[in-house]
Write an enzyme that holds these catalytic residues in place. Structure first.
Site, short mmCIF file in Angstrom:
data_model
loop_
_atom_site.label_atom_id
_atom_site.label_comp_id
_atom_site.label_asym_id
_atom_site.label_seq_id
_atom_site.Cartn_x
_atom_site.Cartn_y
_atom_site.Cartn_z
CB THR A 46 32.91 37.29 31.85
OG1 THR A 46 31.68 36.58 31.92
CG2 THR A 46 33.42 37.58 33.24
CB THR A 47 36.98 38.65 28.77
OG1 THR A 47 37.05 37.30 29.27
CG2 THR A 47 38.39 39.18 28.60
CE1 TYR A 109 23.65 37.02 45.08
CE2 TYR A 109 21.33 37.32 44.54
CZ TYR A 109 22.37 37.41 45.45
OH TYR A 109 22.13 37.88 46.71
CE1 TYR A 135 31.29 30.94 29.83
CE2 TYR A 135 30.49 33.20 29.84
CZ TYR A 135 31.46 32.27 30.15
OH TYR A 135 32.61 32.68 30.77
NE ARG A 140 33.98 34.95 35.32
CZ ARG A 140 34.58 36.00 35.88
NH1 ARG A 140 33.89 36.79 36.70
NH2 ARG A 140 35.85 36.27 35.63
CE LYS A 164 33.67 31.16 27.17
NZ LYS A 164 33.75 32.62 27.42
CB ILE A 206 34.76 31.48 23.46
CG1 ILE A 206 33.83 31.12 22.29
CG2 ILE A 206 34.69 32.99 23.74
CD1 ILE A 206 32.36 31.44 22.55
#
Length: 294
Positions: A46-47, A109, A135, A140, A164, A206
């Site tokens: 994402t980052t 989503y 993850y 999100r 994560k 992370i």
């Protein structure tokens, strides 16, 4: 999987003013992290603005980072999404010759049930040639992967080796740590909770802020894993203000403002994200100065 213990950093994708990838800045960032104690690098999370990086650019990023890294640190590649068949196809067609593991986000989503999450990762695990780090980031994805689902997957698939966890939920972290299989890794995805997770038995983090302050952050995590709480919290308290700042508007605009202040890269992001405000950039500069970083 000792290569994923300690501090991994979720690398940004640096951009030039025209929003093309700034490979010179990316090389500086990778070298900076290698030289200052980061344990492994995570590409295209994402980052890294993975949702606005094209498939062609993603391949370029992997190839470039692998070349700069030259085998010095383990590399983890983000491959995930809410189209299970597309994720599996990407795994089947990706060159993993320089990659040590896959980070795969729980489907976003679509808001699947726990059984849907299980079946999604089952399909991925059956095709993955590499260890998988699950993850979970409910903020999100709009759905929470429960510890029972995480450990069902860990029990059923030997190549699912870690999670994560980024729900910013202390109780869920503790439940994961309390009930995890012996060799399964619990990695923090919340920079502000990472030390507490390490002290409670976690295997590391992370991190986002870690790529800007790798020496301090990675030392804090090492101390946490070693249960040296006082020394670790001395570092944690110093880093608290800037860690909070980088998430106050959006990620990765905040961390890009920090890296810009450190003259590593520029603050540019791709829409729909926008750069950090001038007020945040100035506050970050002041805080970095107090840390002796500018």
């Amino acid at each position: 999987m000792t290569k994923f213990i300690g501090t991994g950093v979720a690398l940004i994708t640096p951009f030039k003013s025209d929003l093309s990838i700034d490979f010179d800045a990316l090389e500086r960032l990778v070298e900076y992290n290698i030289e200052n104690g980061t344990d492994y690098l995570v590409i295209s999370g994402t980052t890294g603005e993975s949702v606005t990086v094209t498939p062609e650019e993603k391949k370029e990023l992997v190839s470039f980072i692998a070349k700069v890294n030259n085998g010095r640190l383990p590399l983890v590649l983000g491959i995930g999404g809410n189209n299970t068949l597309a994720v599996v196809k990407e795994i089947q067609t990706t060159d993993f010759s320089a990659i040590d593991g896959i980070l795969s986000v729980s489907p976003y989503y679509s808001k699947p049930t726990q059984e849907g999450i299980y079946q999604h990762f089952k399909a991925i695990a059956e095709d993955s040639p590499l260890p998988i780090i699950l993850y979970n980031v409910p903020g999100r994805t709009s759905s929470n992967m429960l510890p029972t689902t995480t450990f069902r997957l860990a029990k059923d698939f030997d190549n699912i080796v870690a999670v994560k966890e980024a729900g910013n939920n202390v109780h869920q972290y503790l439940e994961l740590l309390r009930t995890k299989p012996k060799d399964f890794l619990i990695l923090s995805g919340d920079d502000d909770l990472a030390l507490g997770v390490a002290l409670a038995g976690g295997s590391g983090v992370i991190s986002v802020i870690g790529q800007a302050l790798p020496k301090e952050f990675s030392e804090m995590i090492r101390l946490g894993i070693a249960r040296k709480a006082k020394e670790a919290y001395d570092i944690h308290f110093k880093l608290m203000p800037v860690t909070g700042m980088i998430f106050s508007e959006n990620n990765p605009a905040g961390i890009k403002a920090v890296l810009s202040a450190l003259n590593i890269s520029k603050p540019h992001v791709r829409l729909p994200l926008v750069e950090a405000t001038d007020e945040l950039k100035e506050a970050i500069k002041v805080e970095l100065k107090s840390l002796g970083k500018s």
